[in-house]
Write an enzyme that holds these catalytic residues in place. Structure first.
Site, short mmCIF file in Angstrom:
data_model
loop_
_atom_site.label_atom_id
_atom_site.label_comp_id
_atom_site.label_asym_id
_atom_site.label_seq_id
_atom_site.Cartn_x
_atom_site.Cartn_y
_atom_site.Cartn_z
N GLU A 35 0.85 -1.20 0.00
CA GLU A 35 0.00 0.00 0.00
C GLU A 35 0.88 1.24 0.00
OE1 GLU A 35 -3.32 0.16 2.70
OE2 GLU A 35 -3.19 2.35 2.83
N GLU B 158 -3.71 11.57 1.95
CA GLU B 158 -4.62 11.07 2.98
C GLU B 158 -4.71 12.10 4.10
OE1 GLU B 158 -5.56 7.19 5.82
OE2 GLU B 158 -3.54 7.46 5.01
#
Length: 267
Positions: A156, A161
């Site tokens: 990932e 974010e």
């Protein structure tokens, strides 16, 4: 730490890309564009992207994703190539998310994922993934622009974010010792347009280096152990609550994207 910045003049991409720090693609490599201009209209959007998450409507927050070729309430296009994801609070009981930590669904929102995987190999040893975003950062809002394993997890890589405040989290799972590498950067007014970019380059048989950029400025380098050869989805989503705190906003929340681009070198 002193970094040697080298740039790769990409054939056919119209300019200097600003390649990975301390790395340089082989001279024989050629550049190719994978995704560009995909938010021009719904035909180009749907040719390059699928609606919702690769695994369906639910994930790790309190928003359930609703979107399709005939439903543009939560994923729609504005003029000038801008994608909008909209989260709306609901007033009825829709049960809980089907994904851990199984939070009550309190929002309808939007997500898309690219049809093209990012797979770092000897044939495609360098990838660029970038875009410009207006990201919400109020408590309970959790926008993201990220890569995640298509056939396994990890890998990932989180390029954008926000978790309920004005700090962007550049994250990579996993590093050489296991777990997360995190670089957290304060961003002035995340709701204005900012550029987020990852340059991913193969460094050995199993590993990659990921260089993260904000507004064209290099931020950090993370080692992605065992990323090589593993296909990754590209996802843009507006999740809510969860890691961004509760209670989230009662009014509609908007997350905008433009100029999302994916390219790679072909050896």
């Amino acid at each position: 730490m002193t970094h040697n910045r080298r740039a790769f003049l990409a054939a056919g991409c119209g300019g200097l890309l600003g390649a990975a720090i301390g790395t340089q693609p082989a001279a024989a490599a050629t550049w190719e564009t994978v995704i560009s201009g995909s938010f021009a209209n719904y035909s180009t959007l749907q040719a390059a992207w699928n609606y919702r998450y690769p695994w369906g409507s639910d994930h790790n927050g309190s928003a359930r994703m609703y979107a399709s070729a005939s439903d543009h309430n939560h994923v729609y296009l504005e003029s000038n190539g801008v994608l909008v994801l909209k989260a709306t609070r609901i007033s009825w009981n829709e049960g809980n998310s089907s994904h851990d930590p199984y939070l009550p669904i309190r929002y309808h929102s939007g997500a898309i994922h690219a049809r093209q995987h990012v797979t770092v190999t000897d044939q495609f040893p360098n990838w660029e993934v970038k875009g410009e975003f207006q990201a919400p950062s109020a408590r309970g809002t959790w926008p993201a622009f990220w890569l995640t394993g298509a056939t396994s997890w990890p890998p990932e890589s989180d390029i954008l974010e926000y978790k309920g405040d004005a700090r962007n989290w550049f994250n990579t799972y996993r590093n050489a010792s296991g777990g997360w590498s995190n670089t957290i950067v304060n961003v002035s007014n995340p709701g204005a347009w900012h550029g987020y970019r990852a340059w991913i380059t193969k460094v050995n048989a199993t590993d990659v280096d990921i260089h993260y950029y904000l507004d064209g400025n290099w931020v950090s380098q993370h080692r992605g152990a065992n990323f090589a050869g593993k296909p990754m989805w590209i996802i843009i989503n507006l999740q809510m609550e969860g890691s961004s705190g509760a209670s989230g906003p009662s009014t509609d929340t908007y997350y905008r994207a433009r100029n999302v681009y994916v390219g790679r070198t072909r050896a």
